[in-house]
Design an enzyme around this catalytic site. Structure first.
Site, PDB file in Angstrom:
ATOM      1  N   GLY A 259       0.829  -1.195   0.000  1.00 50.02           N
ATOM      2  CA  GLY A 259       0.000   0.000   0.000  1.00 50.02           C
ATOM      3  C   GLY A 259       0.858   1.236   0.000  1.00 50.02           C
TER       4      GLY A 259
ATOM      5  N   ASP B   3     -12.642   4.560   6.802  1.00 46.44           N
ATOM      6  CA  ASP B   3     -12.177   4.071   5.504  1.00 46.44           C
ATOM      7  C   ASP B   3     -12.728   2.669   5.243  1.00 46.44           C
ATOM      8  OD1 ASP B   3     -10.842   4.300   3.085  1.00 46.44           O
ATOM      9  OD2 ASP B   3      -8.976   3.441   3.859  1.00 46.44           O
TER      10      ASP B   3
END
Length: 478
Positions: A19, A133
């Site tokens: 990520g 999120d």
């Protein structure tokens, strides 16, 4: 990317994913003879104070909550190069993102899954945490003796509810992020997660599911469901994704109850009406923006959201108590940036890690400290980061950028404005319960078209009250 043979005592088997801020490896725990997921902070961010804060806060939060509906953290450590890592339970069933890529789920299974996801988010809300999120990639599956379990993961953006209102940076994933998360001064509470749950519902159950990611619904638009989904579910998803937080369900528990009721309600004849829910729920949270100086209960502390700040460091000496007396220790430079150094401090830096100018080169930045090697990782070492960015100036103002620079477990003092060396500075000061006792964030527009100047300062213990202002007065752009 070369796979390491070991991380701490764990033998590495393969890469699980990468990520923006971390890499996740599949490892083997030799003591328990089991597989684990090991999340390691990305190499280009490990000198950034806020990114390190956010990474470690996620591990601490998951360890503290330790719930069967959340990814569990077993341990944490640090690599030889100083990067932190956390050891977590391995979700051997993959993610919801993986499963959706294989095609839509049967409506009954999708409804049951959405209900389970809401139950996991409700755990966070009961503990006073908002995730912020919720995406298919952050919903994981783990097999067990009692069948497969749904797990909520990636709490890197999560915030305590007392810290979630005011001075909140843009954070979240387009398509699943609530509208208020795009406003740095908006209230962000459990209703932002309700919005994310509604968007997950549209992805699982909607007729236009493939358009959810990267797309925001039109206010008052109709919700079209897949064939086989109870039509009453449309009203639940429409209310959950209402543009105004006041029009949504107050938390994940209320959303889950409404979803279960709609899923079992008798089917009504005729189309489901479009538009906003007729009767908005009671407001259980404060409705106005919280400023940095707001000292009312429940608004005093602020969470952490990270942007890239780093430089290449060099050695220095020891700071003395007379930090602002006779600033004649010389200067440091990086491109057009010049800084005047406090006594005993040195400066070094080749650029702002992760931030590039129009020419493709790193934008100028440097670190000044008695010991720049230790400044990022050792909270006892004072220092400052100074950077100049045209790209930041193009997207936000100095006040907006300072609003993004908030800190976990810290109390924010009133934001002030000063003028030093031809720059109008916006200055925010934080006093902290752990780590660095004080952090100062400052930003201003450099004269001309050079860009935004950003300074983060951790003053020396016992320094004079004018230390910050004197340091800012010594920052110039040629």
């Amino acid at each position: 990317m070369t796979s390491p043979e070991r991380i701490g005592p764990y033998r590495i088997e393969r890469l699980l994913g990468t990520g923006s801020f971390a890499t996740v490896w599949l490892g083997h725990d030799p003591v328990l003879d089991s597989r684990v997921a090991i999340k390691v902070l990305a190499e280009n961010w490990h000198h950034d104070l806020r990114v390190r804060e956010r990474f470690l806060d996620e591990a601490r939060l998951l360890r503290r909550l330790d719930d069967e509906r959340l990814i569990r953290v077993h341990a944490a450590g640090e690599l030889a190069d100083g990067r932190p890592y956390s050891v977590m339970a391995w979700a051997d069933g993959g993610s919801l993102h993986d499963r959706l890529a294989a095609g839509p789920m049967p409506p009954t299974a999708a409804l049951a899954l959405l209900t389970e996801i809401a139950a996991g988010v409700a755990v966070l809300h009961r503990h006073g945490v908002v995730h912020r999120d919720l995406t298919p990639g952050n919903v994981l599956f783990r097999s067990g003796a009692d069948g497969e379990r749904v797990l909520i993961a990636d709490l890197g953006l999560a915030k305590a509810l007392a810290a979630a209102s005011g001075l909140t940076a843009r954070a979240g994933t387009p398509g699943y992020m609530a509208p208020e998360q795009d406003d740095p001064l908006a209230v962000v509470d459990t209703r932002a997660d309700v919005y994310g749950l509604g968007r997950l519902g549209l992805r699982l159950l909607g007729a236009d599911a493939e358009r959810v990611a990267g797309d925001q619904p039109h206010p008052g638009g109709a919700v079209r469901l897949r064939q086989g989904v109870p039509p009453q579910v449309a009203a639940v998803l429409r209310r959950a994704t209402a543009p105004r937080p006041v029009d949504r369900y107050p938390d994940a528990t209320a959303f889950r109850a409404a979803l279960r009721s709609a899923a079992t309600a008798p089917t009504r004849a005729g189309p489901v009406p479009s538009g906003r829910a007729a009767a908005p729920p009671p407001r259980s949270f404060a409705g106005g923006p919280a400023r940095a100086g707001d000292r009312r209960p429940g608004r005093r502390r602020f969470g952490a959201v990270a942007l890239g700040v780093a430089a290449v460091f060099a050695v220095g000496t020891t700071a003395g108590d007379a930090a602002t007396a006779g600033w004649d220790a010389g200067t440091g430079t990086s491109g057009p940036l010049t800084v005047r150094l406090p006594p005993g401090w040195q400066a070094t830096g080749t650029g702002w890690a992760g931030r590039y100018g129009p020419d493709g080169r790193l934008e100028p930045a440097l670190v000044m400290s008695p010991d720049p090697h230790r400044w990022a990782a050792d909270p006892t070492v004072p220092g400052a980061f100074v950077g100049l960015s045209a790209s930041i100036a193009a997207r936000t103002s100095p006040a907006g950028f300072v609003a993004e620079r908030v800190h976990t477990a810290c109390a924010a003092l009133p934001v002030r404005r000063i003028r030093q060396a031809g720059v109008d500075w916006v200055v925010a000061r934080f006093t902290c319960d752990r780590g660095r006792p004080e952090v100062v964030e400052a930003a201003g527009l450099a004269p001309g078209r050079a860009g935004l100047v950003y300074v983060q300062i951790t003053p020396p213990a016992g320094s004079r009250a004018d230390f910050v202002d004197t340091l800012l007065a010594g920052v110039t752009v040629s």
